[in-house]
Design a protein around this motif. Structure first.
Motif, PDB file in Angstrom:
ATOM      1  N   ALA A  30      86.296  51.621 -51.872  1.00 43.39           N
ATOM      2  CA  ALA A  30      86.170  50.814 -50.925  1.00 43.39           C
ATOM      3  C   ALA A  30      85.915  49.331 -51.753  1.00 43.39           C
ATOM      4  N   PRO A  31      86.213  48.258 -50.970  1.00 46.09           N
ATOM      5  CA  PRO A  31      85.835  46.926 -51.683  1.00 46.09           C
ATOM      6  C   PRO A  31      84.322  46.812 -51.603  1.00 46.09           C
ATOM      7  N   PRO A  32      83.726  46.029 -52.724  1.00 47.17           N
ATOM      8  CA  PRO A  32      84.422  45.112 -53.718  1.00 47.17           C
ATOM      9  C   PRO A  32      84.989  45.784 -55.012  1.00 47.17           C
ATOM     10  N   TRP A  33      84.787  47.341 -55.127  1.00 48.47           N
ATOM     11  CA  TRP A  33      84.996  47.868 -56.101  1.00 48.47           C
ATOM     12  C   TRP A  33      86.478  48.322 -56.110  1.00 48.47           C
ATOM     13  N   ASP A  34      87.245  48.831 -55.065  1.00 44.14           N
ATOM     14  CA  ASP A  34      88.626  49.126 -55.083  1.00 44.14           C
ATOM     15  C   ASP A  34      89.039  49.836 -56.322  1.00 44.14           C
TER      16      ASP A  34
END
Length: 221
Positions: A30-34
């Motif tokens: 999931a964001p912010p890692w993506d």
């Protein structure tokens, strides 16, 4: 079956590799890692090397053999590392504070909880388990300033932000543990501000990386 936390500091950790991989993939997709799922495989490869680091310790949240979350840490060496985000940390804190505050302290590397297990306060429990034996309360980590939920998570748990990269940048902030003896120096005028953003290093470093509360994922920049 009720969840339990298990502390592991040796090769036995790799017997939970499939579960750790699943948690990592869930937490950091999931964001912010993506992150692509392939990054979970890369993490497992690095984890085998991390086991050899002085002071390595890991905590797992288990329901039977099912892994719901994990946290890893080790002792920061006296010769401060030059990989990942460490050079930017050194530039932000300066040699004296880096040596006094971080070298010999427990460095949190990864903190992650599977999406299915969030909302159960597993993130704080994992942090408590890993930092319980930190000498003189000296523990620290890095997290990306893009991860606003992670930043808030640590602040609410009493961790002290010690560096302040440029707002809306891509840097990483140093946090000192709640009982770190240098924590008072981060308050008010004693706050240490970086002269320039602490840029994210190559994949894998917070000191470590992210959460939600409980943690989605925390990581090192």
């Amino acid at each position: 079956m009720a969840s339990s936390i298990r502390i592991v500091g040796d090769e036995r950790l790799l017997s939970y590799a499939a579960g750790i991989r699943a948690v990592y993939a869930s937490a950091f997709a999931a964001p912010p890692w993506d992150e692509a799922e392939s990054m979970a495989d890369a993490y497992l490869e690095r984890l085998g090397d991390d086991l050899a680091r002085p002071g390595f310790v890991a905590a797992l949240v288990l329901d039977g053999d099912t892994v719901h979350g994990f946290c890893t840490a080790w002792t920061t060496p006296a010769d401060f590392p030059k990989d990942r985000c460490h050079p930017q940390v050194l530039a932000a804190l300066g040699p004296q504070r880096t040596r006094d505050w971080l070298c010999g302290a427990q460095e949190i590397d990864q903190l992650a909880v599977h999406a299915r297990a969030r909302g159960r306060r597993l993130g704080p429990a994992l942090l408590d388990a890993v930092t319980a034996e930190a000498a003189d309360g000296r523990s620290w980590l890095l997290t990306s300033i893009r991860a606003e939920t992670a930043m808030d998570f640590y602040q609410r748990l009493g961790w002290h932000q010690a560096t302040y990269p440029a707002p809306r940048g891509t840097g990483a902030a140093v946090f000192l543990g709640p009982c770190h003896p240098a924590a008072p120096a981060t308050a008010g005028w004693g706050v240490v501000r970086a002269d320039r953003p602490v840029e994210d290093g190559p994949a894998r470093a917070t000191a470590s990386r992210r959460p939600q509360h409980p943690v989605g994922g925390e990581r090192r920049s």
